[in-house]
Design a protein around this motif. Sequence first.
Motif, mmCIF file in Angstrom:
data_model
loop_
_atom_site.group_PDB
_atom_site.id
_atom_site.type_symbol
_atom_site.label_atom_id
_atom_site.label_comp_id
_atom_site.label_asym_id
_atom_site.label_seq_id
_atom_site.Cartn_x
_atom_site.Cartn_y
_atom_site.Cartn_z
ATOM 1 N N TYR A 272 52.228 33.857 43.304
ATOM 2 C CA TYR A 272 50.769 33.956 43.428
ATOM 3 C C TYR A 272 50.129 34.289 42.076
ATOM 4 C CZ TYR A 272 51.760 34.433 48.478
ATOM 5 O OH TYR A 272 52.196 34.248 49.772
ATOM 6 N N ASP A 273 50.764 35.215 41.330
ATOM 7 C CA ASP A 273 50.218 35.610 40.034
ATOM 8 C C ASP A 273 50.152 34.417 39.079
ATOM 9 O OD1 ASP A 273 49.788 38.244 40.695
ATOM 10 O OD2 ASP A 273 51.716 38.949 39.912
ATOM 11 N N HIS B 104 39.552 29.489 46.473
ATOM 12 C CA HIS B 104 38.885 30.092 45.311
ATOM 13 C C HIS B 104 37.616 29.295 44.979
ATOM 14 C CE1 HIS B 104 38.189 31.572 41.251
ATOM 15 N NE2 HIS B 104 39.070 32.536 41.487
ATOM 16 N N ARG C 11 45.465 32.192 51.082
ATOM 17 C CA ARG C 11 44.147 31.685 51.474
ATOM 18 C C ARG C 11 43.151 31.846 50.328
ATOM 19 N NH1 ARG C 11 40.885 31.200 56.395
ATOM 20 N NH2 ARG C 11 42.806 31.497 57.569
ATOM 21 N N ALA C 12 43.236 32.971 49.637
ATOM 22 C CA ALA C 12 42.308 33.205 48.527
ATOM 23 C C ALA C 12 42.527 32.182 47.410
ATOM 24 C CB ALA C 12 42.490 34.622 47.991
ATOM 25 N N LEU C 13 43.778 31.791 47.171
ATOM 26 C CA LEU C 13 44.054 30.774 46.151
ATOM 27 C C LEU C 13 43.534 29.412 46.589
ATOM 28 C CD1 LEU C 13 47.712 31.788 45.198
ATOM 29 C CD2 LEU C 13 45.727 31.874 43.671
ATOM 30 N N ALA D 60 55.031 37.293 45.150
ATOM 31 C CA ALA D 60 53.937 37.890 44.374
ATOM 32 C C ALA D 60 53.877 37.284 42.974
ATOM 33 C CB ALA D 60 54.114 39.403 44.289
ATOM 34 N N ASP E 178 52.329 36.341 51.858
ATOM 35 C CA ASP E 178 51.040 37.047 51.958
ATOM 36 C C ASP E 178 49.994 35.998 52.316
ATOM 37 O OD1 ASP E 178 48.648 38.377 51.637
ATOM 38 O OD2 ASP E 178 49.298 39.492 49.863
ATOM 39 N N GLU F 142 46.971 35.963 53.356
ATOM 40 C CA GLU F 142 45.601 36.123 52.874
ATOM 41 C C GLU F 142 45.508 35.852 51.373
ATOM 42 O OE1 GLU F 142 42.857 36.351 54.647
ATOM 43 O OE2 GLU F 142 44.294 36.056 56.295
ATOM 44 N N ARG F 143 46.558 36.206 50.654
ATOM 45 C CA ARG F 143 46.537 35.917 49.219
ATOM 46 C C ARG F 143 46.618 34.403 48.984
ATOM 47 N NH1 ARG F 143 50.054 39.039 44.541
ATOM 48 N NH2 ARG F 143 48.875 38.188 42.777
ATOM 49 N N GLY G 210 47.392 31.964 40.182
ATOM 50 C CA GLY G 210 46.038 32.490 40.020
ATOM 51 C C GLY G 210 45.645 32.806 38.595
ATOM 52 N N ASP H 247 59.455 39.179 48.734
ATOM 53 C CA ASP H 247 58.126 39.740 48.476
ATOM 54 C C ASP H 247 57.810 39.725 46.980
ATOM 55 O OD1 ASP H 247 57.585 40.220 51.145
ATOM 56 O OD2 ASP H 247 58.260 42.303 51.097
#
Length: 848
Positions: A655-656, A528, A523-525, A652, A518, A520-521, A659, A648
């Motif tokens: 990422y969890d 941040h 990138r968000a990490l 996920a 993912d 974009e996810r 984050g 996937d």
Amino acid sequence: MKAVRRFTVRAGLPAQLADLGTLATNLRWTWHPPTQDLFAEVDRDTWERVGANPLHLLARVPAERLDALAADESFLARVREVSDDLRRYVEQPRWYQRRSEEVGATGPRMPGAIAYFSMEFGVTEALPNYSGGLGVLAGDHLKAASDLGVPLIAVGLLYRSGYFRQSLSLDGWQVEHYPVLDPNGLPLELVAEPSGAPILVHVAMPGGRVLRARIWKAQVGRVPLLLLDSDIEENAEDLRAVTDRLYGGDQDHRIRQEILAGVGGVRAVRTFCELNGVAQPEVFHTNEGHAGFLGLERLRELVSGHGLDFDQALSAVRAGTVFTTHTPVPAGIDRFPVDLVQHYFGDDSLLPGIDLRRVLALGAEDNPGMFNMAHMGLRLAQRANGVSRLHGAVSRGMFGALWPGFDTEEVPISSVTNGVHGATWTAKEMTDLIGDPAEDGEIAGPSVSDARLWELRTALRGRLVDEIRRRVRQAWLQRGASALELGWTDSVFDPDVLTVGFARRVPTYKRLTLMLRDPERLRALLLHPERPVQLVVAGKSHPADDGGKALIQQIVRYADDAGVRHRIVFLPDYDMSMARYLYWGCDVWLNNPMRPLEACGTSGMKAALNGGLNLSIRDGWWDEFHDGSNGWAIPTADEITDPVRRDDLEAAALYDLLGSQVGPLYYDRNEQGVPTRWMSMVRHTLATLGPQVQATRMVREYVESAYAPAATSGAQAQADDHQAAKDLAAYRHRIQAAWTHIRVTDCELNIQDDAPTPVIGDRVQVKATVDLAGLTPDDVEVQAVIGRVADTDDLSNVVTATMTPTTPQTWEAQIALPHAGALGVTARVLPKHPLLATPAELGKVVLA
């Protein structure tokens, strides 16, 4: 102009500095800071320019500087001090010698020498003879054996181009370069006759040709490392190229390499030991199947030199052989077409007296057209192991068909979890702070304050950031960028941001691009606003693996984006020198293989020694060493068969964790700016994982569980003109003839009908009726087996008890009931002989 020939000239040292030459060629300097500091004193600027390589330093320092040092009494005193320390290290008794005294003559035999064969050795970047984890593990094995005083002699090949150097094209595709290495410029010594003539190993090739190889010796502390080199004028051009590249060429090239490593390697060891008056190896350790042909050469020695037949020789060879598999998937095993094996072994010149049919049977597998090197390794070794507890279980399942009739857990493949050489991989500043690991690998937990430990972790992260900026700039220049457009590289990464490292080879199962599932996810990490993450990635793909190269390209293209390139980088040309900066400076070490396809994976161990926390799939070593407080386990979706959906889900979960747990914990600071809860995990990691991941722990386990028992069995097999080996061969022939006729015709559990229902722990009597088809009770072990029973009558969680004969055909045993619920009972017959390591060894069992 271009040179028509390349050669190296070594520096001439003043007589007063002669010990510097010895210190430069004994590779103990690679893990001994006082020796490194001594060489840095010679000329600090040159030392930095040559990458802290003593031989290169001495070759470049001006003669007048050496003359000045030869007249400097203070420096000469330092040389004497360090040289005397090396002499004591090499000569004085260490753990192994003390252990030998402890066990004495009545305990297991501590072998006088052990030969350790591997296709690659990652001792130091100054000797680039490795590709990745297998070689670095082998190098750490040698260093730990040296520290412990284990009398190892290591054997491999010297590759003239080593493994490839990696760069990137402008579009991010891996580009390989093969530098030419001159052995005279490496920390090597040619093994030669007293006259100075190089000793050559001869290996017969088809068509009456001969492959010749000279032997180079690297001294790794107390351990000699012998490397065979075929690039000599006496060989035809194609034979000179046998040792050109590590893992290069087609299958014909690979089998030549493996014949030279195995057959030629045994001959090299024999010659080296005779020449130097040292003990011949009592145990042969085959590190992966590549060098497995060494067992065939040892068979030839016994058949040709001692008059044994093949089966007698096989019994003797197996007794003294240890085989380690690093392969968790069948696709990773070396396999050759049978006709190729016939081509090299079929004319009786390579292995005189050895029947080709017996050779082919050793490597037989389900596909009759293929010869399996791992199967041969297992059949030629009485003791075999995987490289982590989980990998041992995986290996028992993968190779279980070689022991038909046995439950998977009974397959005779154990495990010794890999370790890493602490002194090589721990930053000097960390060692100074928490202490050197003792010879036995024990480490005291850090007694310093959180603030001081955090200060050191911050300094190491800052050093990594400086190295990343240098390497990113260099990589872009290689890709064709102009220096004028690379100002942004000066601000790549931030020394105060949570830094995650991911570096390893790039086969598919290691899932280099799981982090990109993912984008974009991710990138968000990375971006941040309060808890940013920065990610450094490195790794090489095999030159023939375009799929792996495509994964690298995906990472590079993502990292090229101007919006994130200050937070994520791919560093080309991953090697030991880069790895140290990563292990020292990363806060978190990421590993996300497809479970259970990582045999061990030791990179996270090296990060842990420096206070890094692991964020990993529970695979390999992390499956047994993760305790909930030394890092994070990424949840796995093992039950999902669709690999896309599995990736996937696990991405996920990654990422969890980053984050919601890793990031918040890292940025949770006290009034002094110290993340105290984070430092609690760092302290726990250093105190608990530190001793567990040491290669000294690993080597001690090999000594106790493999080397000493193998030496004991080997000595028994060889005694009295190999009488025990002859007896075992005769026994195998005898049971082979009778085995198919043995019958267990009845098996009863004696519980009276009117007795109360038994409870756990009650002892019950099992009786069996057995027809041994002419064998005697001493030839077999009859066992009662009780375990949980399924609807299909299959047994699990079994316990066994040895039965004793009460009549020629009746056997009985008392056994305690191990479980509540539905149980089942049976009886079985197994071979029994003093030279068998386990009852399952011969793969024979008769069930009721």
